[in-house]
Design an enzyme around this catalytic site. Structure first.
Site, mmCIF file in Angstrom:
data_model
loop_
_atom_site.group_PDB
_atom_site.id
_atom_site.type_symbol
_atom_site.label_atom_id
_atom_site.label_comp_id
_atom_site.label_asym_id
_atom_site.label_seq_id
_atom_site.Cartn_x
_atom_site.Cartn_y
_atom_site.Cartn_z
ATOM 1 N N ALA A 74 78.043 2.373 56.304
ATOM 2 C CA ALA A 74 79.472 2.706 56.274
ATOM 3 C C ALA A 74 80.104 2.449 57.638
ATOM 4 O O ALA A 74 81.203 1.890 57.734
ATOM 5 C CB ALA A 74 79.649 4.167 55.869
ATOM 6 N N ASN A 216 68.010 -2.144 68.307
ATOM 7 C CA ASN A 216 68.215 -1.670 69.689
ATOM 8 C C ASN A 216 66.833 -1.551 70.328
ATOM 9 O O ASN A 216 65.819 -1.916 69.719
ATOM 10 C CB ASN A 216 69.019 -0.358 69.717
ATOM 11 C CG ASN A 216 68.271 0.810 69.081
ATOM 12 O OD1 ASN A 216 67.058 0.731 68.813
ATOM 13 N ND2 ASN A 216 68.965 1.895 68.827
ATOM 14 N N GLY A 257 73.701 -4.591 77.953
ATOM 15 C CA GLY A 257 74.190 -5.703 77.132
ATOM 16 C C GLY A 257 73.242 -6.064 76.003
ATOM 17 O O GLY A 257 72.705 -5.181 75.330
ATOM 18 N N ASP A 278 80.380 8.765 75.014
ATOM 19 C CA ASP A 278 79.497 9.061 73.875
ATOM 20 C C ASP A 278 79.094 7.730 73.256
ATOM 21 O O ASP A 278 79.929 7.025 72.696
ATOM 22 C CB ASP A 278 80.250 9.936 72.858
ATOM 23 C CG ASP A 278 79.456 10.194 71.584
ATOM 24 O OD1 ASP A 278 78.239 9.894 71.560
ATOM 25 O OD2 ASP A 278 80.055 10.689 70.600
ATOM 26 N N ASP A 284 76.356 0.269 65.708
ATOM 27 C CA ASP A 284 77.101 -0.048 64.476
ATOM 28 C C ASP A 284 78.372 -0.829 64.802
ATOM 29 O O ASP A 284 78.732 -1.781 64.085
ATOM 30 C CB ASP A 284 77.462 1.245 63.724
ATOM 31 C CG ASP A 284 76.222 1.966 63.205
ATOM 32 O OD1 ASP A 284 75.194 1.293 62.981
ATOM 33 O OD2 ASP A 284 76.276 3.197 63.032
ATOM 34 N N GLY A 317 85.071 6.780 73.423
ATOM 35 C CA GLY A 317 85.579 7.882 72.608
ATOM 36 C C GLY A 317 84.416 8.620 71.967
ATOM 37 O O GLY A 317 83.303 8.101 71.900
HETATM 38 P P1 ADP Z 1 72.513 1.831 69.600
HETATM 39 O O1 ADP Z 1 73.828 2.515 69.508
HETATM 40 O O2 ADP Z 1 72.006 1.308 68.297
HETATM 41 O O3 ADP Z 1 71.469 2.615 70.368
HETATM 42 P P2 ADP Z 1 72.902 0.237 72.023
HETATM 43 O O4 ADP Z 1 72.846 1.517 72.800
HETATM 44 O O5 ADP Z 1 71.945 -0.828 72.395
HETATM 45 O O6 ADP Z 1 72.778 0.481 70.457
HETATM 46 O O7 ADP Z 1 74.400 -0.319 72.151
HETATM 47 C C1 ADP Z 1 74.857 -1.432 71.418
HETATM 48 C C2 ADP Z 1 75.762 -2.260 72.312
HETATM 49 O O8 ADP Z 1 76.826 -1.435 72.791
HETATM 50 C C3 ADP Z 1 75.079 -2.791 73.564
HETATM 51 O O9 ADP Z 1 74.459 -4.038 73.304
HETATM 52 C C4 ADP Z 1 76.255 -2.920 74.529
HETATM 53 O O10 ADP Z 1 76.938 -4.140 74.312
HETATM 54 C C5 ADP Z 1 77.182 -1.770 74.112
HETATM 55 N N1 ADP Z 1 76.969 -0.573 74.942
HETATM 56 C C6 ADP Z 1 76.256 0.529 74.630
HETATM 57 N N2 ADP Z 1 76.299 1.440 75.626
HETATM 58 C C7 ADP Z 1 77.081 0.903 76.596
HETATM 59 C C8 ADP Z 1 77.530 1.341 77.895
HETATM 60 N N3 ADP Z 1 77.191 2.527 78.393
HETATM 61 N N4 ADP Z 1 78.304 0.499 78.608
HETATM 62 C C9 ADP Z 1 78.683 -0.711 78.143
HETATM 63 N N5 ADP Z 1 78.290 -1.182 76.926
HETATM 64 C C10 ADP Z 1 77.503 -0.390 76.156
#
Ligand code: ADP
Length: 340
Positions: A74, A216, A257, A278, A284, A317
């Site tokens: 979703a 991830n 990244g 957060d 997603d 957010g």
């Molecule tokens: P999940 O939410 O499944 O754990 P990730 O933490 O790897 O996935 O986050 C997915 C994507 O979100 C990352 O590849 C990155 O591009 C972006 N992202 C997540 N956390 C951050 C952050 N603190 N700063 C910048 N980009 C972020």
């Protein structure tokens, strides 16, 4: 909470000022409106904030409660829709008060929910979440109706799926349905993105026909059996997954990244810098938006760059669906961050 209190809470959620207003205006910057189908989960997140957790046999008062729409399928559908795609959801919900509310939530976003059906005698998927004062989560996921989404349901939605540019899958539905849908996508020449979440052992052969496998770090670790704590680890893990027969691997690395790996080599695509509060749902946001950017015709590296920004913005957010940007806000951010 009585059923009528729960209903008014659900209605209140649906009446909240939402972040999808700009969605219904055609986006002038888009070359083509992609059609994205999500075959996946829908859950209700039931979050209780508490100072202490009850001991066995004890009843205590919690501090606060929040009810939200979730489930990886979703959430990814909502992200894709907010990015401007036409989105079709194939899912199962329970024959309880959450079922119709979930369908209404899809409709509120303008997501086609004709293939979201209620299953008799089964609860909706729910995720009771307990959050302590340190912000530590304890989450129990009850799959409920999500476990009833079967290959026959994919066949029943075949006409809609065949019209899609991309099918997006996660692991919160039965694995037989995931494997079946990957093959369905291949047979019909439809791009297929698989988000192996939550991480669990896979039959790599049954997934060899997909286009993008997007775990991830922790999912990559669970699936490969290798530690994935930095870019170097991720590179080795991606190599292993490619060796197992997965065509293209895209490992998301949080604030580091993403790593894109395929036959033509590996590319690290750095994250955008944001004030993150957060990160729930960042994965997603990444997957839903990546499907849309690819569908719009961007090269895969360009699509990853944009998905990195869309996901990064979602971490500024609180919550999942509530924290996703609509296309107008995203385009403004993209323009301001990429102008030379
Ligand atoms: P999940 O939410 O499944 O754990 P990730 O933490 O790897 O996935 O986050 C997915 C994507 O979100 C990352 O590849 C990155 O591009 C972006 N992202 C997540 N956390 C951050 C952050 N603190 N700063 C910048 N980009 C972020």
């Amino acid at each position: 909470m009585t059923p009528s209190e729960a209903f008014s809470k659900l209605d209140a959620i649906q009446d909240e000022p939402d972040n999808c207003t700009a969605l219904y205006e055609p986006n002038k910057t888009m070359a083509k409106t992609p059609r994205i189908a999500v075959v996946g989960s829908a859950n209700i997140d039931l979050t209780t904030f508490t100072d202490v957790l009850p001991k066995p046999g004890e009843t205590i008062f919690g501090q606060r409660f929040d009810l939200g729409f979730g489930g990886k399928g979703a959430n990814q559908a909502v992200a894709a829709r907010l990015c401007g795609a036409d989105v079709f959801m194939v899912a199962r919900v329970g024959n309880d008060l959450f079922g119709p509310a979930t369908i209404k939530n899809f409709e509120k976003f303008g997501i086609d929910a004709h293939h979201v059906c209620q299953v008799e005698g089964v609860s909706s998927g729910v995720a009771p979440i307990f959050v302590d004062p340190a912000g530590q989560n304890r989450i129990l996921v009850v799959k409920g109706a999500n476990d009833e989404l079967k290959p026959a349901d994919v066949d029943a939605a075949a006409d809609v799926l065949k019209g899609a540019d991309c099918i997006v899958l996660q692991f919160e539905i039965p694995m037989e349905t995931v494997y079946y849908t990957v093959q369905f996508a291949r047979r019909n020449g439809i791009r297929c993105i698989v988000n192996p979440a939550p991480g669990q052992p896979i039959d790599a052969k049954a997934l060899s026909d997909l286009d993008y496998f997007v775990p991830n770090e922790s999912e990559a670790e669970t699936i490969s059996g290798m530690p994935v704590r930095n870019l170097d680890d991720a590179t080795k893990c991606a190599q292993k997954l490619l060796g197992d027969g997965i065509r293209r691997v895209l490992i998301t690395l949080g604030k580091n990244g993403s790593l894109l790996a395929g036959g033509e080599g590996m590319h690290h695509i750095p994250a955008f810098s944001v004030e993150s509060v957060d990160s729930t749902g960042a994965g997603d946001a990444f997957i839903g938006s990546f499907a849309v950017f690819l569908g719009e015709g961007f090269s895969e590296r360009e699509a990853v760059r944009r998905a990195n920004l869309y996901a990064a913005l979602s971490t500024t957010g609180v919550g999942t669906q509530k924290s996703f940007y609509d296309r107008k806000r995203f385009d403004l951010e993209w323009a301001s961050r990429t102008k030379s």
